[in-house]
Design a protein around this motif. Structure first.
Motif, mmCIF file in Angstrom:
data_model
loop_
_atom_site.group_PDB
_atom_site.id
_atom_site.type_symbol
_atom_site.label_atom_id
_atom_site.label_comp_id
_atom_site.label_asym_id
_atom_site.label_seq_id
_atom_site.Cartn_x
_atom_site.Cartn_y
_atom_site.Cartn_z
ATOM 1 N N THR A 259 7.539 -8.752 26.554
ATOM 2 C CA THR A 259 6.885 -9.814 27.318
ATOM 3 C C THR A 259 6.675 -9.459 28.781
ATOM 4 N N ALA A 260 7.175 -8.324 29.234
ATOM 5 C CA ALA A 260 7.035 -7.954 30.646
ATOM 6 C C ALA A 260 5.575 -7.616 30.970
ATOM 7 N N ASP A 261 5.149 -8.025 32.165
ATOM 8 C CA ASP A 261 3.824 -7.691 32.685
ATOM 9 C C ASP A 261 2.697 -8.246 31.825
ATOM 10 N N LEU A 262 2.930 -9.396 31.183
ATOM 11 C CA LEU A 262 1.885 -10.082 30.433
ATOM 12 C C LEU A 262 1.584 -11.404 31.122
ATOM 13 N N HIS A 263 0.299 -11.705 31.304
ATOM 14 C CA HIS A 263 -0.103 -12.936 31.984
ATOM 15 C C HIS A 263 -1.182 -13.649 31.177
ATOM 16 N N VAL A 264 -1.151 -14.954 31.231
ATOM 17 C CA VAL A 264 -2.228 -15.764 30.675
ATOM 18 C C VAL A 264 -2.684 -16.739 31.763
ATOM 19 N N TRP A 265 -3.869 -17.292 31.578
ATOM 20 C CA TRP A 265 -4.445 -18.207 32.560
ATOM 21 C C TRP A 265 -4.450 -19.613 31.972
ATOM 22 N N GLY A 266 -3.783 -20.539 32.654
ATOM 23 C CA GLY A 266 -3.780 -21.895 32.134
ATOM 24 C C GLY A 266 -2.822 -22.791 32.880
ATOM 25 N N ASN A 267 -2.538 -23.932 32.275
ATOM 26 C CA ASN A 267 -1.636 -24.924 32.847
ATOM 27 C C ASN A 267 -0.204 -24.532 32.513
ATOM 28 N N ARG A 268 0.600 -24.284 33.531
ATOM 29 C CA ARG A 268 1.947 -23.777 33.299
ATOM 30 C C ARG A 268 2.791 -24.767 32.500
ATOM 31 N N GLY A 269 2.703 -26.040 32.853
ATOM 32 C CA GLY A 269 3.507 -27.038 32.169
ATOM 33 C C GLY A 269 3.184 -27.125 30.686
ATOM 34 N N GLN A 270 1.897 -27.116 30.334
ATOM 35 C CA GLN A 270 1.513 -27.201 28.938
ATOM 36 C C GLN A 270 1.919 -25.946 28.170
ATOM 37 N N LEU A 271 1.744 -24.791 28.773
ATOM 38 C CA LEU A 271 2.128 -23.549 28.101
ATOM 39 C C LEU A 271 3.635 -23.472 27.898
ATOM 40 N N ALA A 272 4.399 -23.927 28.878
ATOM 41 C CA ALA A 272 5.854 -23.926 28.742
ATOM 42 C C ALA A 272 6.287 -24.872 27.626
ATOM 43 N N ALA A 273 5.628 -26.027 27.519
ATOM 44 C CA ALA A 273 5.964 -26.976 26.456
ATOM 45 C C ALA A 273 5.642 -26.393 25.094
ATOM 46 N N ALA A 274 4.514 -25.707 24.960
ATOM 47 C CA ALA A 274 4.129 -25.142 23.667
ATOM 48 C C ALA A 274 5.099 -24.054 23.226
ATOM 49 N N LEU A 275 5.373 -23.101 24.110
ATOM 50 C CA LEU A 275 6.291 -22.022 23.741
ATOM 51 C C LEU A 275 7.698 -22.561 23.523
ATOM 52 N N GLY A 276 8.105 -23.528 24.341
ATOM 53 C CA GLY A 276 9.419 -24.133 24.167
ATOM 54 C C GLY A 276 9.563 -24.808 22.811
ATOM 55 N N ASN A 277 8.499 -25.479 22.343
ATOM 56 C CA ASN A 277 8.547 -26.122 21.030
ATOM 57 C C ASN A 277 8.699 -25.102 19.908
ATOM 58 N N LEU A 278 8.008 -23.969 20.021
ATOM 59 C CA LEU A 278 8.129 -22.944 18.986
ATOM 60 C C LEU A 278 9.535 -22.373 18.930
ATOM 61 N N VAL A 279 10.108 -22.061 20.098
ATOM 62 C CA VAL A 279 11.462 -21.507 20.124
ATOM 63 C C VAL A 279 12.478 -22.539 19.653
ATOM 64 N N GLU A 280 12.311 -23.775 20.074
ATOM 65 C CA GLU A 280 13.244 -24.822 19.672
ATOM 66 C C GLU A 280 13.204 -25.054 18.164
ATOM 67 N N ASN A 281 12.015 -25.043 17.574
ATOM 68 C CA ASN A 281 11.916 -25.172 16.121
ATOM 69 C C ASN A 281 12.601 -24.017 15.407
ATOM 70 N N ALA A 282 12.427 -22.810 15.930
ATOM 71 C CA ALA A 282 13.059 -21.650 15.313
ATOM 72 C C ALA A 282 14.579 -21.781 15.318
ATOM 73 N N VAL A 283 15.143 -22.272 16.410
ATOM 74 C CA VAL A 283 16.590 -22.455 16.487
ATOM 75 C C VAL A 283 17.040 -23.592 15.571
ATOM 76 N N ASN A 284 16.304 -24.694 15.574
ATOM 77 C CA ASN A 284 16.690 -25.852 14.765
ATOM 78 C C ASN A 284 16.709 -25.543 13.276
ATOM 79 N N TYR A 285 15.752 -24.727 12.820
ATOM 80 C CA TYR A 285 15.622 -24.486 11.385
ATOM 81 C C TYR A 285 16.201 -23.143 10.959
ATOM 82 N N SER A 286 16.986 -22.514 11.805
ATOM 83 C CA SER A 286 17.651 -21.260 11.452
ATOM 84 C C SER A 286 19.089 -21.541 11.050
#
Length: 427
Positions: A259-286
């Motif tokens: 993940t180093a030196d990778l950038h995307v263009w967008g709304n930081r809050g929305q992107l953080a919520a999306a990635l956070g939901n994916l990681v949280e689901n992975a932990v919840n269902y593991s």
């Protein structure tokens, strides 16, 4: 002389007869040309001036019928909906409406469910038909396709019903627990126990309301208004920190890489919520003592490079039937487990909307008993001239957690059940 006179008279009579026949033939030809033919009924010449122009700009499907119920004019949308076939109106209720309107001059309107042509799935086409006289001989039929509007209305009703049900559960639990606290006012241990369960339900209610707000925001807000370059490693750090305690309780190791030196263009809050939901689901269902992997890479695409973030777990997996619906709002693969882990059924719907609004997509690979991989693809923010294009094969569906580096080369801190007791389940 008599013979010549007779010949001249006969010639004159023949000439007169020929002239009369020619005149009659000419009149008959004019009369036949003036009659409307079958082909002329399908031309624009019989329409009143300006009607053809008006019909061409209408969004509704338009059909004009003459006194013989033949189609004089029909828009392409009318043919596409299957209203006109072989120069005739193919829908009997609409045809009867046209006849009644022609007879009494009244305007009529009705809503009908028509079978779709060629689908073979029995799906109904919802339409609204309106019939009105057009001059003394013609009848105008306007048909509006209501199928999409009805679908949206059904989605809205389902959403309201689901929200009401999801809110009713914790609110009802809080009401019952408050009564239990009042009845057990002289028992400190019972009050403490009930208060703890009230806190669990209040937390669940807060999470549901917050995710409803987040879903509404990502659906209505334009992410480009507050867009900025966002570092993927920073988003990942926030997502891991959000799940740190829960992962430690279940002794789940988080593995990251690429993940180093990778950038995307967008709304930081929305992107953080999306990635956070994916990681949280992975932990919840593991299951406990497993690994969750998060990997990022740059992939080439015709429209520009994409940043691909894959979140992999070693859970029970998702069936093919459920994979088609997991991004729907309030849909849960395992409702009982979702409620036990505090899931609201909105997390993946938020991820889908965030990805779409940023010009990307989210996909899932899963097999029952082998775990799941959710992949978020977003357009890259910054291009670099010299970059390493090495990486895994793009067609590989699963990124193995064992292939990644641990976040800090050690598992998360382990918490005992005594430190974090499991919440009691309401009867």
């Amino acid at each position: 002389m008599d013979v010549n006179a007779a010949v001249a008279a006969a010639a004159a009579i023949a000439g007169v007869g020929t002239g009369v026949v020619a005149m009659l033939a000419f009149r008959w030809s004019e009369r036949e040309q003036a009659k409307p033919t079958r082909s002329s009924l399908h031309t624009d010449a019989v329409l009143p001036p300006g009607v053809d122009t008006v019909l061409s700009v209408l969004r509704s499907s338009a059909v004009v019928l003459d006194e013989a119920d033949s189609v004089v004019k029909a828009s392409s949308a009318a043919y596409a909906l299957g209203l006109v076939r072989g120069g005739k109106l193919a829908v009997e209720p609409m045809l009867q409406m046209a006849r009644d309107s022609r007879r009494d001059g009244e305007i009529r309107q009705v809503e009908l469910d028509l079978p779709r042509r060629g689908t073979g799935r029995g799906e109904a086409l919802a339409v609204s038909a309106r019939v009105a006289p057009l001059g003394s001989r013609l009848v105008l039929l306007l048909v509006e396709d209501l199928t999409e509007a009805r679908r949206i209305e059904a989605v809205r009703r389902d959403f309201v019903a689901n929200v009401s049900h999801e809110l009713k559960t914790p609110v009802g639990a809080l009401s019952l627990l408050s009564e239990a606290v009042m009845d057990a006012s002289d028992d400190p241990e019972a009050v403490t126990r009930f208060a703890g369960r009230m806190q669990v339900e209040a937390t669940r209610l807060t999470s549901l309301v917050q995710e409803l707000i987040d879903l509404s925001r990502v659906q209505n807000d334009d992410p480009l208004e507050d867009a900025e370059p966002v570092r993927i490693d920073e988003l990942l750090a926030e997502a891991i920190d959000r799940c740190r305690q829960q992962a430690g309780t279940k002794q789940i190791t988080m593995a990251t890489g690429g993940t180093a030196d990778l950038h995307v263009w967008g709304n930081r809050g929305q992107l953080a919520a999306a990635l956070g939901n994916l990681v949280e689901n992975a932990v919840n269902y593991s299951p406990a003592r497993t690994r969750v992997g998060i990997a990022g890479r740059r992939v080439s695409a015709p429209g520009g490079d994409l940043i691909e973030i894959a979140v992999t777990d070693q859970g029970i997996g998702i069936s093919d039937r459920d994979k088609e619906r997991i991004f729907e709002r309030f849909y849960r693969v395992d409702p009982a487990r979702s409620r036990a882990t505090g899931g609201t059924g909105l997390g993946l719907a938020i991820v889908k909307h965030v990805a779409a609004s940023h010009g990307g997509e989210v996909t899932v690979w899963s097999a029952e008993g082998q775990g799941s991989t959710f992949t978020l693809r977003l357009p890259e923010a910054v291009r670099e001239k010299d970059r390493d294009k090495a990486g895994r094969r793009p067609d590989r569906p699963l990124i193995e957690p064992d292939d990644l580096d641990d976040e800090d080369d050690r598992p998360y801190e382990t918490f005992t059940d005594e430190q974090h007791p499991a919440p009691e389940v309401l009867p």
